[in-house]
Design a protein around this motif. Structure first.
Motif, PDB file in Angstrom:
ATOM      1  N   ALA A 162      59.863   1.623  62.972  1.00  0.00           N
ATOM      2  CA  ALA A 162      60.316   0.170  62.270  1.00  0.00           C
ATOM      3  C   ALA A 162      59.404   0.461  61.501  1.00  0.00           C
ATOM      4  O   ALA A 162      59.628   0.416  59.985  1.00  0.00           O
ATOM      5  CB  ALA A 162      60.243  -0.913  63.242  1.00  0.00           C
ATOM      6  N   ALA A 163      57.902   0.969  61.923  1.00  0.00           N
ATOM      7  CA  ALA A 163      56.717   0.561  61.495  1.00  0.00           C
ATOM      8  C   ALA A 163      56.926   1.840  60.535  1.00  0.00           C
ATOM      9  O   ALA A 163      56.371   2.079  58.965  1.00  0.00           O
ATOM     10  CB  ALA A 163      55.705   1.236  62.336  1.00  0.00           C
ATOM     11  N   GLN A 164      57.038   3.101  60.914  1.00  0.00           N
ATOM     12  CA  GLN A 164      57.327   3.841  59.568  1.00  0.00           C
ATOM     13  C   GLN A 164      58.154   3.931  58.763  1.00  0.00           C
ATOM     14  O   GLN A 164      58.102   3.521  57.282  1.00  0.00           O
ATOM     15  CB  GLN A 164      58.162   4.876  60.011  1.00  0.00           C
ATOM     16  CG  GLN A 164      56.940   5.935  61.102  1.00  0.00           C
ATOM     17  CD  GLN A 164      57.298   6.929  62.045  1.00  0.00           C
ATOM     18  OE1 GLN A 164      58.390   7.422  62.310  1.00  0.00           O
ATOM     19  NE2 GLN A 164      56.187   7.826  62.484  1.00  0.00           N
ATOM     20  N   ALA A 165      59.775   2.912  58.562  1.00  0.00           N
ATOM     21  CA  ALA A 165      60.114   2.831  57.960  1.00  0.00           C
ATOM     22  C   ALA A 165      59.878   1.264  56.786  1.00  0.00           C
ATOM     23  O   ALA A 165      59.574   1.651  55.539  1.00  0.00           O
ATOM     24  CB  ALA A 165      61.506   2.169  58.585  1.00  0.00           C
ATOM     25  N   LEU A 166      58.362   0.872  57.030  1.00  0.00           N
ATOM     26  CA  LEU A 166      58.260  -0.231  56.394  1.00  0.00           C
ATOM     27  C   LEU A 166      57.166   0.633  55.913  1.00  0.00           C
ATOM     28  O   LEU A 166      57.509  -0.051  54.644  1.00  0.00           O
ATOM     29  CB  LEU A 166      57.780  -1.336  57.678  1.00  0.00           C
ATOM     30  CG  LEU A 166      56.344  -2.502  56.840  1.00  0.00           C
ATOM     31  CD1 LEU A 166      57.672  -3.497  55.655  1.00  0.00           C
ATOM     32  CD2 LEU A 166      56.047  -3.647  57.737  1.00  0.00           C
ATOM     33  N   ALA A 167      56.092   1.315  56.100  1.00  0.00           N
ATOM     34  CA  ALA A 167      55.317   2.083  55.291  1.00  0.00           C
ATOM     35  C   ALA A 167      55.884   2.701  54.112  1.00  0.00           C
ATOM     36  O   ALA A 167      55.146   2.614  53.335  1.00  0.00           O
ATOM     37  CB  ALA A 167      54.546   2.583  56.375  1.00  0.00           C
ATOM     38  N   LEU A 168      56.764   3.554  54.103  1.00  0.00           N
ATOM     39  CA  LEU A 168      57.887   3.914  52.953  1.00  0.00           C
ATOM     40  C   LEU A 168      58.653   2.740  52.388  1.00  0.00           C
ATOM     41  O   LEU A 168      57.710   3.058  51.180  1.00  0.00           O
ATOM     42  CB  LEU A 168      59.289   4.236  53.840  1.00  0.00           C
ATOM     43  CG  LEU A 168      59.846   5.087  52.814  1.00  0.00           C
ATOM     44  CD1 LEU A 168      59.125   6.382  52.201  1.00  0.00           C
ATOM     45  CD2 LEU A 168      60.730   5.992  53.107  1.00  0.00           C
ATOM     46  N   TRP A 169      58.886   1.737  53.424  1.00  0.00           N
ATOM     47  CA  TRP A 169      59.420   0.808  51.771  1.00  0.00           C
ATOM     48  C   TRP A 169      57.927   0.251  50.987  1.00  0.00           C
ATOM     49  O   TRP A 169      58.501  -0.316  50.181  1.00  0.00           O
ATOM     50  CB  TRP A 169      60.378   0.058  52.740  1.00  0.00           C
ATOM     51  CG  TRP A 169      60.204  -1.454  52.402  1.00  0.00           C
ATOM     52  CD1 TRP A 169      59.705  -3.382  52.123  1.00  0.00           C
ATOM     53  CD2 TRP A 169      61.598  -1.144  51.083  1.00  0.00           C
ATOM     54  NE1 TRP A 169      60.459  -3.787  51.492  1.00  0.00           N
ATOM     55  CE2 TRP A 169      61.399  -3.168  50.433  1.00  0.00           C
ATOM     56  CE3 TRP A 169      62.212  -0.958  50.325  1.00  0.00           C
ATOM     57  CZ2 TRP A 169      62.106  -3.344  49.182  1.00  0.00           C
ATOM     58  CZ3 TRP A 169      62.958  -0.918  49.476  1.00  0.00           C
ATOM     59  CH2 TRP A 169      63.417  -2.688  49.058  1.00  0.00           C
ATOM     60  N   ARG A 170      57.279  -0.114  51.657  1.00  0.00           N
ATOM     61  CA  ARG A 170      55.539  -0.839  51.179  1.00  0.00           C
ATOM     62  C   ARG A 170      55.604   0.034  50.161  1.00  0.00           C
ATOM     63  O   ARG A 170      54.657  -0.205  49.322  1.00  0.00           O
ATOM     64  CB  ARG A 170      54.557  -1.403  52.045  1.00  0.00           C
ATOM     65  CG  ARG A 170      54.975  -2.056  53.283  1.00  0.00           C
ATOM     66  CD  ARG A 170      55.101  -3.660  52.578  1.00  0.00           C
ATOM     67  NE  ARG A 170      54.158  -4.675  51.861  1.00  0.00           N
ATOM     68  CZ  ARG A 170      53.727  -4.907  52.866  1.00  0.00           C
ATOM     69  NH1 ARG A 170      53.920  -5.672  54.122  1.00  0.00           N
ATOM     70  NH2 ARG A 170      52.289  -5.937  52.788  1.00  0.00           N
ATOM     71  N   ARG A 171      54.822   1.561  50.258  1.00  0.00           N
ATOM     72  CA  ARG A 171      54.890   2.120  49.250  1.00  0.00           C
ATOM     73  C   ARG A 171      55.496   2.346  48.606  1.00  0.00           C
ATOM     74  O   ARG A 171      54.790   2.531  47.005  1.00  0.00           O
ATOM     75  CB  ARG A 171      54.245   3.616  50.272  1.00  0.00           C
ATOM     76  CG  ARG A 171      53.378   4.578  50.668  1.00  0.00           C
ATOM     77  CD  ARG A 171      52.785   5.423  51.269  1.00  0.00           C
ATOM     78  NE  ARG A 171      54.201   6.411  51.761  1.00  0.00           N
ATOM     79  CZ  ARG A 171      54.997   6.442  53.357  1.00  0.00           C
ATOM     80  NH1 ARG A 171      53.897   5.557  54.128  1.00  0.00           N
ATOM     81  NH2 ARG A 171      55.938   6.850  53.227  1.00  0.00           N
ATOM     82  N   ILE A 172      56.667   2.465  48.203  1.00  0.00           N
ATOM     83  CA  ILE A 172      58.154   2.516  47.058  1.00  0.00           C
ATOM     84  C   ILE A 172      57.724   1.164  46.243  1.00  0.00           C
ATOM     85  O   ILE A 172      57.369   1.068  44.855  1.00  0.00           O
ATOM     86  CB  ILE A 172      59.163   2.280  47.490  1.00  0.00           C
ATOM     87  CG1 ILE A 172      59.043   4.707  48.581  1.00  0.00           C
ATOM     88  CG2 ILE A 172      60.166   2.413  46.626  1.00  0.00           C
ATOM     89  CD1 ILE A 172      60.513   4.823  48.848  1.00  0.00           C
ATOM     90  N   THR A 173      57.519   0.400  47.379  1.00  0.00           N
ATOM     91  CA  THR A 173      57.508  -0.820  46.794  1.00  0.00           C
ATOM     92  C   THR A 173      56.013  -1.408  45.711  1.00  0.00           C
ATOM     93  O   THR A 173      56.068  -1.630  44.636  1.00  0.00           O
ATOM     94  CB  THR A 173      57.102  -2.803  47.824  1.00  0.00           C
ATOM     95  OG1 THR A 173      58.822  -2.280  48.207  1.00  0.00           O
ATOM     96  CG2 THR A 173      57.214  -3.658  46.943  1.00  0.00           C
ATOM     97  N   GLU A 174      55.296  -1.104  46.156  1.00  0.00           N
ATOM     98  CA  GLU A 174      53.498  -0.625  45.258  1.00  0.00           C
ATOM     99  C   GLU A 174      53.399  -0.126  44.330  1.00  0.00           C
ATOM    100  O   GLU A 174      52.799  -0.441  43.481  1.00  0.00           O
ATOM    101  CB  GLU A 174      52.599  -1.187  46.396  1.00  0.00           C
ATOM    102  CG  GLU A 174      52.016  -1.258  47.288  1.00  0.00           C
ATOM    103  CD  GLU A 174      51.755  -0.902  48.019  1.00  0.00           C
ATOM    104  OE1 GLU A 174      50.602   0.191  48.541  1.00  0.00           O
ATOM    105  OE2 GLU A 174      50.859  -1.214  49.436  1.00  0.00           O
ATOM    106  N   ARG A 175      55.078   1.226  44.051  1.00  0.00           N
ATOM    107  CA  ARG A 175      54.360   2.121  42.843  1.00  0.00           C
ATOM    108  C   ARG A 175      55.206   1.487  42.286  1.00  0.00           C
ATOM    109  O   ARG A 175      54.997   0.768  40.847  1.00  0.00           O
ATOM    110  CB  ARG A 175      54.848   2.947  43.871  1.00  0.00           C
ATOM    111  CG  ARG A 175      54.836   4.458  42.510  1.00  0.00           C
ATOM    112  CD  ARG A 175      54.989   5.675  42.920  1.00  0.00           C
ATOM    113  NE  ARG A 175      56.806   6.139  43.332  1.00  0.00           N
ATOM    114  CZ  ARG A 175      56.655   6.128  44.939  1.00  0.00           C
ATOM    115  NH1 ARG A 175      55.244   6.194  45.906  1.00  0.00           N
ATOM    116  NH2 ARG A 175      57.741   6.502  45.480  1.00  0.00           N
ATOM    117  N   HIS A 176      55.967   1.127  42.990  1.00  0.00           N
ATOM    118  CA  HIS A 176      57.777   0.854  41.441  1.00  0.00           C
ATOM    119  C   HIS A 176      57.183  -0.998  40.590  1.00  0.00           C
ATOM    120  O   HIS A 176      57.049  -1.190  39.764  1.00  0.00           O
ATOM    121  CB  HIS A 176      58.711  -0.081  41.837  1.00  0.00           C
ATOM    122  CG  HIS A 176      59.794   2.005  42.239  1.00  0.00           C
ATOM    123  ND1 HIS A 176      59.804   2.295  40.782  1.00  0.00           N
ATOM    124  CD2 HIS A 176      59.783   2.596  42.898  1.00  0.00           C
ATOM    125  CE1 HIS A 176      60.734   3.532  41.286  1.00  0.00           C
ATOM    126  NE2 HIS A 176      60.474   4.423  43.022  1.00  0.00           N
TER     127      HIS A 176
END
Length: 242
Positions: free
Chosen positions: A41-55
């Protein structure tokens, strides 16, 4: 010059954004039965947050639309570039429904606002948009606490740029030296506020992220904020109030 007002960050300062984001995403992945695709779950959240921050950064810079950045976040996170706008919107709406069920204000927020209400005016400066933050503050029962809500997307400039802090001070009709800024990010919030001439208060809730920038006051709980503001130690030693 005495402090007359407090400007606040929202996410992870007043509102437990990280906790709500983690819970909402986990529930969405479980509902879609794709949680195992992302490891933990932590890896999923980290990916989601990186994508969110970039877009979000692209949108804040004037590229694309609010809804468009949501759709692109979903496509990238799911690895589904051919997903239609309607499909991406539907997925994001389901995620938001899960996310909202986990919305909560940190337990020290209302007591701190109550303690400061008689002596200080209050406003908000956030790197998000009014479309995001206005309804959030209302749903959390906090909107009426703040005279102004200044959002980077509408303003056209983001923290840590001095112009963002100065615009928020101007919206309150105050000089920077009359305003404190409270936020959870040592660089974007605290250093930015300090460089713009505000009293900079870094809210380090975890208490384990080092000393922070020089000239910034670090607290680990908002219970320490009234004492810090009353002392107004901008030009003294670094505060370690808990």
């Amino acid at each position: 010059m005495p402090i007359r007002a407090v400007l606040w960050d929202i996410d992870d300062t007043l509102f437990d954004y990280t906790g709500a984001d983690a819970a909402g995403l986990a529930r969405q992945l479980e509902a879609d039965r794709i949680a195992e695709r992302y490891g933990t779950a932590a890896q999923a959240l980290a990916l989601w947050r990186r994508i969110t921050e970039r877009h979000w950064a692209r949108y804040a810079a004037g590229e694309g639309t609010f809804q468009g950045q949501r759709q692109e976040r979903v496509r990238e996170f799911l690895g589904a570039p051919a997903m239609t706008d309607a499909e991406a919107d539907a997925w994001f709406d389901r995620y938001v429904a899960h996310y909202k069920t986990a919305w909560t204000v940190f337990p020290d927020v209302v007591p701190a606002l109550d303690a400061l209400a008689a002596d200080y005016r209050h406003g908000v400066l956030t790197n998000s948009s009014a479309a995001n933050q206005e309804p959030k503050l209302r749903d959390l029962g906090l909107r009426e606490r703040f005279e102004v809500l200044v959002c980077a997307v509408e303003l056209g400039i983001s923290k840590p740029e001095a112009g963002a802090f100065l615009a928020a001070c101007q919206a309150m009709g105050l000089e920077p030296g009359e305003v404190a800024y409270v936020g959870d990010q040592p660089e974007i919030d605290a250093r930015g506020a300090r460089d713009a001439g505000l009293l900079a208060v870094w809210l380090d809730r975890d208490g384990g992220r080092g000393e922070g920038p020089e000239g910034v006051h670090r607290i680990t709980c908002l219970a320490g904020l009234p004492q810090l503001l009353a002392a107004d130690t901008r030009f003294g030693a670094r505060s370690g109030i808990r």
